[in-house]
Design a protein around this motif. Sequence first.
Motif: not given
Length: 121
Positions: A71-85
């Motif tokens: 699952t890919i997601s984004e935290d725009s406040a932190e300018n970070t994208v995550y990839l939950q594997m």
Amino acid sequence: QVQLVESGGGLVQAGGSLRLSCAASGRTFDIYHIGWFRQAPGKGKEREFVSAIRWSGSSTTYAASVKDRFTISEDSAENTVYLQMNSLKPEDTALYYCAAKQVLSNGWDYWGQGTQVTVSS
């Protein structure tokens, strides 16, 4: 310029989980998409597309091999994208890169240095 820094890789047993992070800095307002790619051992320099998300949006895409597990997601406040594997498999072993695509670009314009994911059987 946009700088991308990946983190979160490691060694995990098959069936386990990891969460990768991609922190963006610099001209982040130029980013249109952030994507994850991977380069498996023994496959030369070929980078396989894994997933992508529209920056500051909700549109996502996945490779068939990871759909329903990652699952890919984004935290725009932190300018970070995550990839939950989740439900990791030995064939997920690879060097994982994040990349950024600018508006109106035909390709991926910026790349991080990569983070290693190793899944043991």
